[in-house]
Design a protein around this motif. Structure first.
Motif, mmCIF file in Angstrom:
data_model
loop_
_atom_site.group_PDB
_atom_site.id
_atom_site.type_symbol
_atom_site.label_atom_id
_atom_site.label_comp_id
_atom_site.label_asym_id
_atom_site.label_seq_id
_atom_site.Cartn_x
_atom_site.Cartn_y
_atom_site.Cartn_z
ATOM 1 N N ASP A 163 -7.657 -6.399 -29.716
ATOM 2 C CA ASP A 163 -7.695 -6.041 -31.085
ATOM 3 C C ASP A 163 -7.392 -4.720 -31.650
ATOM 4 O O ASP A 163 -8.404 -3.852 -31.475
ATOM 5 N N PRO A 164 -6.336 -4.405 -32.276
ATOM 6 C CA PRO A 164 -6.135 -3.148 -32.698
ATOM 7 C C PRO A 164 -7.152 -2.459 -33.764
ATOM 8 O O PRO A 164 -7.489 -1.346 -33.586
ATOM 9 N N ALA A 165 -7.838 -3.644 -34.360
ATOM 10 C CA ALA A 165 -8.437 -3.076 -35.636
ATOM 11 C C ALA A 165 -9.785 -2.703 -35.263
ATOM 12 O O ALA A 165 -10.461 -1.578 -35.543
ATOM 13 N N ARG A 220 -5.678 4.604 -26.996
ATOM 14 C CA ARG A 220 -6.662 3.816 -27.282
ATOM 15 C C ARG A 220 -7.558 3.176 -26.249
ATOM 16 O O ARG A 220 -7.122 3.928 -25.046
ATOM 17 N N THR A 221 -8.477 2.486 -26.157
ATOM 18 C CA THR A 221 -9.363 1.935 -25.163
ATOM 19 C C THR A 221 -8.346 1.440 -24.266
ATOM 20 O O THR A 221 -7.727 0.540 -24.391
ATOM 21 N N TYR A 242 -1.488 -10.048 -27.157
ATOM 22 C CA TYR A 242 -1.990 -11.028 -25.873
ATOM 23 C C TYR A 242 -1.150 -10.504 -24.610
ATOM 24 O O TYR A 242 -0.003 -10.314 -24.965
ATOM 25 N N THR A 243 -1.826 -9.846 -23.754
ATOM 26 C CA THR A 243 -1.319 -9.266 -22.730
ATOM 27 C C THR A 243 -1.964 -9.538 -21.227
ATOM 28 O O THR A 243 -3.167 -10.013 -21.341
ATOM 29 N N PRO A 291 2.396 -10.019 -29.646
ATOM 30 C CA PRO A 291 1.642 -9.905 -30.639
ATOM 31 C C PRO A 291 1.539 -11.463 -31.354
ATOM 32 O O PRO A 291 2.265 -12.118 -31.845
ATOM 33 N N VAL A 292 0.181 -11.735 -31.737
ATOM 34 C CA VAL A 292 -0.111 -13.051 -32.454
ATOM 35 C C VAL A 292 -1.318 -12.764 -33.387
ATOM 36 O O VAL A 292 -2.346 -12.239 -32.683
ATOM 37 N N GLY A 293 -1.127 -13.123 -34.731
ATOM 38 C CA GLY A 293 -2.337 -12.821 -35.445
ATOM 39 C C GLY A 293 -2.779 -11.545 -35.550
ATOM 40 O O GLY A 293 -4.109 -11.467 -35.826
#
Length: 303
Positions: free
Chosen positions: A103-105, A51-52, A72-73, A66-68
């Protein structure tokens, strides 16, 4: 499972969002190969997708939570800019405080409020009630930490909580079941083997039965189907006194406050590995042993 496609990798961060895991950052080989890339692992197909990459620095020992539906990293340590300087462990600027939302989406990154504390290397972290908790890290100006912080994605702000009541440390391990958090081990000039329960709903701590070994640094933990598993890491002793990487899996039973030996990691002893859960299965992999970095990935299915 399918090995990490970019070759062996140590000191990365990993977490799962839905049915996909994300592996970020880490060290590919020499100190000049601190990475800032992002990979997605798909258990349904046992495949990896690049991914990017994060726009920030390459680093080791960051956190990822992971949140929502987002990751967050950040935090961690980097020395690629200062690789030729002496005493880099005491360069405060190498301990990163930047914080990112992936944001994975949309496969996109957004910078967030920097962490306001110094001990940002080799922290532990988890999510509860749509917030991120971080603590117990290492910094140049505060080598071993007891600080405990909460980050609110809704407000993009950090709040300091009461300190961890045990000994200061870094390179501890942590896992959670949604209501309870278990953490311990780590290093403060020697191995630590204490074990604690934290309740984020009340902010309360309780010391539990210590681990039955001599403690370990850079270990990995999973909460899987009600079972708490701690494995990997390093016994920080000399080779003549039992030092070296660890492959034994220890299981902690919260109901009886008891530890059991649960065998050995099938991929061999290691430290600085990654771990995540998806569905009813846990995954452990990557890291390094005394000879080389590792790129394998193993799935654990509870009985």
């Amino acid at each position: 499972m399918a090995s990490f496609p970019d070759g062996p990798r140590s000191s990365a961060a990993a977490c799962a969002v839905g049915d996909t895991a994300y592996v970020l950052f880490g060290r590919r080989a020499a100190k000049t190969q601190f990475m800032h890339d992002c990979w997605a692992y798909h258990p349904a197909t046992d495949q990896w997708t690049e991914r990017t990459p994060c726009p920030g620095h390459g680093r080791v020992k960051p956190v990822a939570v992971p949140v929502g539906g987002r990751v967050y990293t950040g935090l961690g340590y980097t020395d690629t800019t200062y690789v030729h300087m002496e005493h880099t462990l005491y360069q405060d600027s190498l301990y990163l405080r930047d914080w990112w939302c992936y944001d994975p989406a949309s496969d996109s990154w957004t910078p967030k409020a920097h962490a306001p504390f110094q001990g940002t290397d080799a922290c532990v972290a988890f999510a509860y009630d749509d917030e991120v908790y971080v603590g117990l890290g290492y910094g140049a100006l505060r080598p071993f930490g007891r600080e405990w912080w909460r980050y609110s994605p809704a407000h993009d702000s950090w709040t300091q909580l009461d300190d961890f009541p045990g000994a200061s440390r870094s390179a501890a391990t942590l896992c959670a079941d949604g209501e309870r958090v278990w953490t311990g081990t780590g290093f403060n000039t020697y191995n630590l083997k204490d074990w604690w329960e934290y309740r984020p709903a009340t902010g309360s701590w309780r010391e539990l039965r210590s681990m039955p070994d001599r403690g370990r640094v850079n270990a990995t933990a999973l909460c899987l189907g009600g079972r708490v598993l701690v494995t990997a890491g390093r016994a920080f002793h000399g080779p003549q006194t039992g030092g070296g990487v660890i492959g034994e899996v220890l299981e902690y039973d919260p109901g009886s406050d008891t530890w059991y030996s649960a065998g050995e990691l099938p991929g061999g002893a290691r430290e600085n590995a990654i771990a995540f859960t998806i569905g009813s299965c846990g995954y452990i992999g990557l890291g390094e042993d005394d000879d080389a970095l590792l790129g394998d990935l193993w799935r654990c299915s509870p009985h």
